[in-house]
Design a protein around this motif. Structure first.
Motif, PDB file in Angstrom:
ATOM      1  N   TYR A  26      -5.503  -3.416  -3.933  1.00 19.43           N
ATOM      2  CA  TYR A  26      -4.552  -3.539  -2.819  1.00 19.43           C
ATOM      3  C   TYR A  26      -4.506  -2.308  -1.914  1.00 19.43           C
ATOM      4  O   TYR A  26      -3.754  -2.285  -0.939  1.00 19.43           O
ATOM      5  CB  TYR A  26      -3.119  -3.753  -3.347  1.00 19.43           C
ATOM      6  N   VAL A  61       0.183   2.059  -8.153  1.00 19.91           N
ATOM      7  CA  VAL A  61       1.606   2.325  -8.402  1.00 19.91           C
ATOM      8  C   VAL A  61       1.784   3.035  -9.748  1.00 19.91           C
ATOM      9  O   VAL A  61       0.827   3.193 -10.511  1.00 19.91           O
ATOM     10  CB  VAL A  61       2.444   1.028  -8.286  1.00 19.91           C
ATOM     11  N   CYS A  86       7.570  -0.694  -9.063  1.00 18.97           N
ATOM     12  CA  CYS A  86       7.124  -2.096  -9.091  1.00 18.97           C
ATOM     13  C   CYS A  86       8.344  -2.904  -9.517  1.00 18.97           C
ATOM     14  O   CYS A  86       8.988  -2.560 -10.516  1.00 18.97           O
ATOM     15  CB  CYS A  86       5.992  -2.255 -10.098  1.00 18.97           C
ATOM     16  N   ILE A  88       8.534  -5.746 -10.853  1.00 24.47           N
ATOM     17  CA  ILE A  88       8.358  -6.392 -12.168  1.00 24.47           C
ATOM     18  C   ILE A  88       8.641  -5.356 -13.267  1.00 24.47           C
ATOM     19  O   ILE A  88       9.450  -5.590 -14.168  1.00 24.47           O
ATOM     20  CB  ILE A  88       6.932  -6.970 -12.326  1.00 24.47           C
ATOM     21  N   ASN A 114       2.262  -4.452 -16.100  1.00 23.03           N
ATOM     22  CA  ASN A 114       3.282  -4.021 -15.125  1.00 23.03           C
ATOM     23  C   ASN A 114       4.601  -3.780 -15.850  1.00 23.03           C
ATOM     24  O   ASN A 114       5.579  -4.506 -15.677  1.00 23.03           O
ATOM     25  CB  ASN A 114       3.516  -5.092 -14.056  1.00 23.03           C
ATOM     26  N   VAL A 175       6.231  -9.476  -3.786  1.00 21.73           N
ATOM     27  CA  VAL A 175       5.266 -10.196  -2.937  1.00 21.73           C
ATOM     28  C   VAL A 175       5.105 -11.626  -3.462  1.00 21.73           C
ATOM     29  O   VAL A 175       5.588 -12.592  -2.860  1.00 21.73           O
ATOM     30  CB  VAL A 175       3.901  -9.458  -2.929  1.00 21.73           C
ATOM     31  N   GLU A 236      -1.328  -9.900  -2.458  1.00 22.29           N
ATOM     32  CA  GLU A 236      -0.942  -8.809  -1.562  1.00 22.29           C
ATOM     33  C   GLU A 236      -2.042  -8.585  -0.510  1.00 22.29           C
ATOM     34  O   GLU A 236      -3.242  -8.622  -0.830  1.00 22.29           O
ATOM     35  CB  GLU A 236      -0.735  -7.563  -2.430  1.00 22.29           C
ATOM     36  N   PHE A 265       5.506  -0.728  -2.288  1.00 20.00           N
ATOM     37  CA  PHE A 265       5.173   0.378  -3.210  1.00 20.00           C
ATOM     38  C   PHE A 265       3.693   0.760  -3.083  1.00 20.00           C
ATOM     39  O   PHE A 265       3.353   1.932  -3.062  1.00 20.00           O
ATOM     40  CB  PHE A 265       5.510  -0.023  -4.645  1.00 20.00           C
TER      41      PHE A 265
END
Ligand code: 13P
Ligand code: SF4
Length: 308
Positions: A26, A61, A86, A88, A114, A175, A236, A265
């Protein structure tokens, strides 16, 4: 300083520091170009274990940089933007997980990568979007505690037929968690010849409208192999950089360009911050050794299960 000068400075610093740059799919285009490896969460975790470099700069991240540190405790791991969280990962705390675990003694705890390090240290298995279904299928138990992503938990439940106890019940990606069936219908109307690829952090009713569901690396494989020329990318928007670099002969359209297109992020990580990391050796990722050891054990246990 122009972007070319910045890139040259980063390349020189990388050599000077004996450093590698690992970047998530990303990341901005310029970061992907200077990176040594670009990939999905699983690929990057494996790459982090394979490198001999003294310094790892993790362009992604925080939970990803923590994962790299856990697997490479004696190396310097740098996060260009330590505040890149994040939604999550931040949905689950250690206390909640401990409570659920006590409620269901003997039930395996499978956590999505995550997750923040202190929570991930409590997992029996650590999965990514590319391994979650395979790992849960391979477990002997028909009941599994799974978190913190609620949509991935639903997807795993549907694909394995197992009973999934979600922890927490509502962890969501800012997202993918906001994707809707209308977005897919509109994308199909705009691009009738395109195949639609969607990330499994999306709601199940959205996934049901996809031609392909998979992690970011799995999308790259699918787009390379499939005979179609056009694809709608349900993840994303930075992913378009990875697809255009790795599959240059095909055409990619974002599922949405609206407010849920870019992860705020991921967007905090810039080429300038990558340079600062290499130049000033900041920001060092530090986690307690006991937490790193527990994460490494769970990761290795998961790898053995996958390979067994
Ligand atoms: P993958 O690259 O593993 O598919 O993960 C997607 C993601 O949202 C990471 O933040
Ligand atoms: Fe977390 Fe979603 Fe951003 Fe990935 S895209 S870092 S899952 S909020």
């Amino acid at each position: 300083m122009g972007s070319k000068d910045l890139v040259n400075e980063i390349l020189a610093l990388k050599r000077e520091r004996n450093a590698v740059i690992l970047a998530h799919n990303y990341m901005d285009y310029d970061i992907q170009v200077v990176a040594d490896f670009v990939g999905d969460s699983y690929d990057l975790a494996l790459r982090a274990m394979e490198t001999n470099a003294e310094v790892i700069v993790f362009a992604g991240v925080r939970f990803m940089a923590e994962q790299a540190k856990a697997l490479n405790y004696d190396r310097v791991v740098l996060a260009p933007e330590p505040n890149a969280g994040c939604t999550i990962a931040d949905a689950l705390d250690a206390e909640t997980l401990r409570r659920v675990r006590e409620e269901y003694p003997g039930v395996p705890v499978v956590l999505y990568v995550n997750s923040n390090a202190n929570v991930k240290a409590l997992a029996d298995y650590i999965v990514t979007s590319s391994t979650a279904v395979k790992v849960v299928k391979k477990l002997k138990s028909d009941v599994v505690i799974f978190g913190p992503d609620s949509n991935l938990a639903d997807y795993v439940a549907r694909m394995t037929g197992k009973k999934i106890i979600k922890v927490p019940p509502n962890g969501r990606c800012i997202v993918h968690g906001n994707y809707t069936t209308d977005m897919v219908r509109e994308a199909r109307r705009l691009h009738p010849n395109a195949r639609v690829m969607i990330h499994p952090e999306s709601p199940f009713e959205v996934l049901q409208l996809a031609d392909f569901v998979g992690s970011t690396n799995q999308m790259i494989d699918y787009a390379s192999r499939d005979s179609s020329v056009e694809f709608v990318v349900g993840t994303e928007i930075g992913m378009l950089n990875a697809l255009r670099l790795k599959v240059p002969n095909k055409v990619f359209h974002p599922l949405t360009t609206g407010p849920y297109a870019r992860c705020p992020f991921m967007a905090m990580v810039t080429l300038e911050k990558v340079r600062r990391s290499l130049r000033d050796l900041v920001h060092r990722v530090e986690i307690p050794r006991s937490i790193a050891d527990a994460i490494k054990d769970a990761f290795e246990r998961t790898r053995r299960l996958l390979e067994g």
